[in-house]
Design a protein around this motif. Structure first.
Motif, short mmCIF file in Angstrom:
data_model
loop_
_atom_site.label_atom_id
_atom_site.label_comp_id
_atom_site.label_asym_id
_atom_site.label_seq_id
_atom_site.Cartn_x
_atom_site.Cartn_y
_atom_site.Cartn_z
N ILE A 1 41.13 -19.33 -18.27
CA ILE A 1 39.86 -19.12 -17.58
C ILE A 1 38.84 -18.66 -18.62
CG2 ILE A 1 38.61 -17.69 -15.91
CD1 ILE A 1 41.11 -17.53 -14.23
N ILE A 2 37.72 -19.35 -18.66
CA ILE A 2 36.64 -18.99 -19.58
C ILE A 2 35.56 -18.27 -18.78
CG2 ILE A 2 34.94 -19.83 -21.23
CD1 ILE A 2 37.73 -20.51 -22.12
N LEU A 3 35.26 -17.04 -19.14
CA LEU A 3 34.18 -16.32 -18.48
C LEU A 3 32.86 -16.77 -19.08
CD1 LEU A 3 33.95 -14.17 -16.24
CD2 LEU A 3 33.74 -12.45 -18.03
N ASP A 4 32.00 -17.30 -18.24
CA ASP A 4 30.76 -17.94 -18.68
C ASP A 4 29.60 -16.95 -18.64
OD1 ASP A 4 29.08 -19.93 -19.57
OD2 ASP A 4 28.83 -20.86 -17.61
N TYR A 5 29.22 -16.45 -19.80
CA TYR A 5 28.09 -15.53 -19.91
C TYR A 5 26.78 -16.32 -20.01
CZ TYR A 5 30.98 -11.46 -21.28
OH TYR A 5 31.87 -10.42 -21.32
#
Length: 328
Positions: free
Chosen positions: A265-269
């Motif tokens: 899971i890539i946390l999208d800032y």
């Protein structure tokens, strides 16, 4: 997610109030409603706020979801937060004042003439930056801390699992503003949506999942005290760092490699796009051989779906749908 009707809720904060069986509620001689609600385990007396300031999307979303836009003066939104125009409550954001894209600070709050500040511990409130609930108490400014963040708060520890912490916040804010019925509605709806996801989770061994927050020398990830841990678990996965009794925390790339995640899971800032993180994972000799990288198994989680707020439910549903379609 349906935007609530706000104007009809204002009447709930006016008029005479009697003692409530679920907590102390009184009316002063000036007609101000007063209620005692816990703040990280400490009973605090609140009067109904009229000029709330929210830090980050999770805080503002909780207020907007409860129909409290008319009680919100403005919001502080640091660069990590994606644009508010992408929010389910974009129209509510447009009705209140954008105060700053900086970190929360005391001068900003005082200048805004705020009567309530909503933020998390070490995510808004900070000893180092000189803005804590105690300092605001001394200035006569009320404060509300996300229950999920109380895990790190000194003095009055309150440990509540992340999704339960979200529900607790909605209920407590509902009491502070006198919109308990709206809070009960929301919590019931969110609990139903969570339960539906859990009932439909894929059968079999949970897929190992690594959440990549940020960092190249050493990655930041989610321990078991933040919403993504339960997003992963409830959807049918297994957070490879669920054994860490922490919120957002630093680990080693060696530990990530050893965990062999099948999904990342890539946390999208807002200021650190997901694609940049994916490019790093695919170019680094340390991570390029991870099963998830080899199989191109990435799921992008919006920043506001990962921090405590109503969009946790959207993040859960989206990730659950992804896992149900994942070929293993």
């Amino acid at each position: 997610m349906t935007t609530p009707h706000r104007r009809s809720l204002l009447a709930l904060t006016a008029g005479a109030l009697t003692l409530s069986a679920c907590g102390a509620e009184v009316e002063s001689s000036s007609g101000t409603r007063t209620v005692t609600v816990d703040r990280c385990g400490e009973p605090v007396e609140y009067t109904t706020p009229q000029r709330a300031v929210a830090y980050e999307g999770g805080s503002a979303d909780k207020l907007f979801a409860l129909g409290l836009t008319d009680h919100v003066h403005g919001y502080v939104m640091p660069p990590a937060n994606p644009p508010v125009e992408e929010s389910p409550w974009a129209s509510e954001y447009a009705e209140v004042e954008f105060l700053s894209d900086d970190l929360l600070n005391r001068e900003l709050v005082v200048d805004a003439d705020a009567d309530l500040v909503v933020a998390g511990w070490n995510s808004g409130f900070s000893d180092q930056r000189g803005i804590t609930p105690e300092i605001l108490d001394g200035l006569g400014i009320q404060s509300f801390m996300h229950t999920e963040s109380c895990f790190n708060y000194p003095g009055f520890p309150e440990h509540v699992d992340p999704f339960e912490a979200l529900f607790t916040d909605l209920e407590r804010l509902g009491r502070i503003f006198g919109v308990e019925d709206r809070a009960a509605e929301l919590v019931a709806e969110y609990r139903d949506r969570v339960e539906t996801v859990r009932k439909n989770a894929p059968a079999g061994e949970p897929v190992p999942v690594f959440l990549y927050d940020s960092g190249t020398d050493q990655p930041f990830t989610a321990g078991n005290q933040v919403p993504p841990n339960e997003i992963i678990e409830f959807a049918g996965g297994r957070n490879v760092f669920a054994g860490l009794d922490a919120r957002w925390t630093q680990v080693s790339w060696e530990a990530v490699v050893q965990a062999a995640p099948e999904v990342i899971i890539i946390l999208d800032y807002g200021d650190q796009p997901a694609q940049e993180k994916i490019d790093f994972l695919e170019s680094s000799p340390i991570t390029s051989g991870l099963p998830a990288v080899v199989q191109d198994n990435y799921y992008v989680l919006d920043y506001n779906e990962g921090i405590s707020g109503p969009r946790n439910i959207d993040g859960l549903e989206g990730f659950a749908e992804y896992l149900r379609t994942l070929e293993r």
